[in-house]
Each structure stands twice: as C-alpha cells, then as structure tokens.
Design a protein around this motif. Structure first.
Motif, short mmCIF file in Angstrom:
data_model
loop_
_atom_site.label_atom_id
_atom_site.label_comp_id
_atom_site.label_asym_id
_atom_site.label_seq_id
_atom_site.Cartn_x
_atom_site.Cartn_y
_atom_site.Cartn_z
N ALA A 126 -5.69 7.45 -15.97
CA ALA A 126 -6.55 7.68 -14.85
C ALA A 126 -7.40 6.68 -14.17
N ALA A 127 -7.82 5.46 -14.84
CA ALA A 127 -8.32 4.41 -14.31
C ALA A 127 -7.22 3.57 -13.51
N ALA A 128 -5.99 3.44 -14.15
CA ALA A 128 -5.08 3.04 -13.24
C ALA A 128 -4.86 3.48 -11.91
N VAL A 129 -4.67 4.88 -11.94
CA VAL A 129 -4.55 5.64 -10.59
C VAL A 129 -5.88 5.27 -9.93
N VAL A 130 -7.28 4.99 -10.11
CA VAL A 130 -8.10 4.79 -9.31
C VAL A 130 -7.83 3.47 -8.77
N ILE A 131 -7.62 2.32 -9.62
CA ILE A 131 -7.48 1.12 -9.26
C ILE A 131 -6.46 1.00 -8.18
N LEU A 132 -5.07 1.76 -8.16
CA LEU A 132 -4.04 1.95 -7.20
C LEU A 132 -4.50 2.64 -5.96
N GLN A 133 -5.30 3.65 -6.27
CA GLN A 133 -5.60 4.43 -4.88
C GLN A 133 -6.81 3.26 -4.03
N ASN A 134 -7.64 2.39 -4.89
CA ASN A 134 -8.52 1.72 -4.10
C ASN A 134 -7.71 0.64 -3.30
N ALA A 135 -6.60 0.04 -4.14
CA ALA A 135 -5.99 -1.12 -3.66
C ALA A 135 -5.03 -0.60 -2.20
N LEU A 136 -4.57 0.53 -2.34
CA LEU A 136 -3.81 1.21 -1.14
C LEU A 136 -4.76 1.41 -0.05
N GLU A 137 -6.19 2.06 -0.33
CA GLU A 137 -7.02 2.09 0.61
C GLU A 137 -7.46 0.69 1.30
N SER A 138 -7.51 -0.08 0.52
CA SER A 138 -7.77 -1.39 0.94
C SER A 138 -6.83 -1.95 2.05
N GLU A 139 -5.47 -1.86 1.37
CA GLU A 139 -4.48 -2.42 2.42
C GLU A 139 -4.42 -1.49 3.70
N ARG A 140 -4.43 -0.54 3.45
CA ARG A 140 -4.56 0.48 4.73
C ARG A 140 -5.52 -0.02 5.76
N ALA A 141 -7.04 -0.22 5.44
CA ALA A 141 -7.93 -0.52 6.12
C ALA A 141 -7.94 -2.20 6.49
N SER A 142 -7.45 -3.00 5.93
CA SER A 142 -7.34 -4.35 6.41
C SER A 142 -6.09 -4.60 6.82
N GLY A 143 -5.01 -4.02 6.46
CA GLY A 143 -3.42 -4.52 6.97
C GLY A 143 -3.05 -5.84 6.04
N ASN A 144 -3.82 -6.12 5.07
CA ASN A 144 -3.46 -7.45 3.96
C ASN A 144 -3.28 -6.77 2.66
N PRO A 145 -2.38 -7.47 2.02
CA PRO A 145 -2.19 -6.93 0.50
C PRO A 145 -3.63 -7.19 -0.18
N PRO A 146 -3.99 -6.06 -1.04
CA PRO A 146 -5.29 -6.15 -1.59
C PRO A 146 -5.39 -7.33 -2.73
N GLY A 147 -6.65 -7.54 -3.00
CA GLY A 147 -7.09 -8.38 -4.03
C GLY A 147 -6.34 -10.04 -4.12
N GLU A 148 -6.02 -10.73 -5.18
CA GLU A 148 -5.75 -11.94 -4.75
C GLU A 148 -4.44 -12.04 -5.71
N GLY A 149 -3.43 -12.67 -5.23
CA GLY A 149 -2.06 -13.02 -5.65
C GLY A 149 -2.36 -13.89 -7.12
N VAL A 150 -1.32 -13.59 -7.94
CA VAL A 150 -1.37 -14.46 -9.20
C VAL A 150 -0.41 -15.53 -9.14
N GLU A 151 -0.55 -16.79 -9.11
CA GLU A 151 0.02 -17.82 -9.19
C GLU A 151 0.51 -18.26 -10.44
N VAL A 152 1.68 -18.00 -10.72
CA VAL A 152 2.46 -18.40 -12.26
C VAL A 152 2.27 -19.80 -12.61
N VAL A 153 1.53 -19.93 -13.62
CA VAL A 153 1.25 -21.36 -14.21
C VAL A 153 1.92 -21.52 -15.36
N ALA A 154 3.01 -22.41 -15.28
CA ALA A 154 4.27 -22.97 -16.20
C ALA A 154 3.50 -23.42 -17.57
#
Length: 154
Positions: A126-154
C-alpha cells in the motif's frame, strides 16, 4: 505525461513493497511484498519483477525527515538503490520523497477495515502504491519525471 508502466518500491528492513501502474499512468496497484532481510535475494526478485513488467522506470521511495533532511534510513535506501539500478539497467531508477506514505497507507487500510496485524503483509504494498500515485501526480502536474534520477556508480 510519458506513456508507460512504472514500478514503485517501498524499501524496508523486513519487507519491500512493490506496486505497478497501467501504461497510461492512471491507476497504481499493489504487486507483492518481497522479503527484505536477504538483500541479494530481494534484489534478484525485484530484477525479476522489472523484467516481467517491462516498466519505463523504477521509482523508489526515499525516506526523509519531516524537515526534509536525510538520515541513516535514507543512506540505506541510497545504497540499496545503487545495487538495484545496476541490476535493472538500462531501466532508469528514480528516487522520490516518501514522507508520510506509510502513515497514509496505514490510515487507508484501517479505514477499509484491515486489522493492523493482518495489514503488515500489505502495508508495504500500500505504501508503494501511495509512492507511485504521488510520483504520477507530480509528473502530470509538472510535465517532468518525478524525483531525482539515480546515477549508477561503478
């Protein structure tokens, strides 16, 4: 809004909640709870879920304090996400603020009549659902991907 399925992950010490959404990003639904104590096994299962669902990205909740700072829990998630990002590449991984998601999920489950003891197995989903719903709403509102991208460190 970008089209494509997303996977959301709520990382906990004992359990890891996983949710998914439809390709239009309208409805987030629970997927499963992955045992979290065996970290290598958890990473293998999450990589399997990503392979099965073929998402455009994986969204991971980053636990911040109410003031917005990061403590030991956030450091653990950042470490976990580095391994996850390597195992699911080239699928991008993004970190989003997850403040209050477990509280919101608990309240929702209680309101629907799920007892707290029984709810433990689904609270992480249920917490993962809330995280996802918040991220989707953020993207819909801003037009940008939500949060911060993770750079893979070798």
């Amino acid at each position: 809004m970008r089209r494509g399925r997303r996977i959301a992950v709520d990382v906990g010490d004992a359990r890891i909640g996983v949710a998914s959404c439809d390709p239009d990003g309208i409805l987030a639904t629970p997927v499963e709870t992955v045992p979290g104590r065996d970290v290598p096994a958890a990473h293998r299962r999450l990589a399997g879920i990503v392979e099965e669902y073929e998402p455009i990205e994986v969204i991971v909740g980053l636990p911040r304090s109410l003031g917005g700072g990061e403590g030991p829990a956030a450091a653990k998630v950042r470490e976990f996400v580095q391994v996850l990002a390597r195992s699911v590449a080239p699928v991008p991984v993004r970190l989003v603020d997850e403040r209050m998601t477990t509280v919101t999920a608990s309240q929702g489950l209680r309101a629907s009549g799920v007892k707290s003891r029984k709810g433990r197995s689904v609270i992480d989903q249920a917490a993962a659902v809330v995280i996802l719903q918040n991220a989707l709403e953020s993207e819909r509102a801003s037009g940008n991907p939500p949060g911060e991208g993770v750079e893979v460190v070798a």
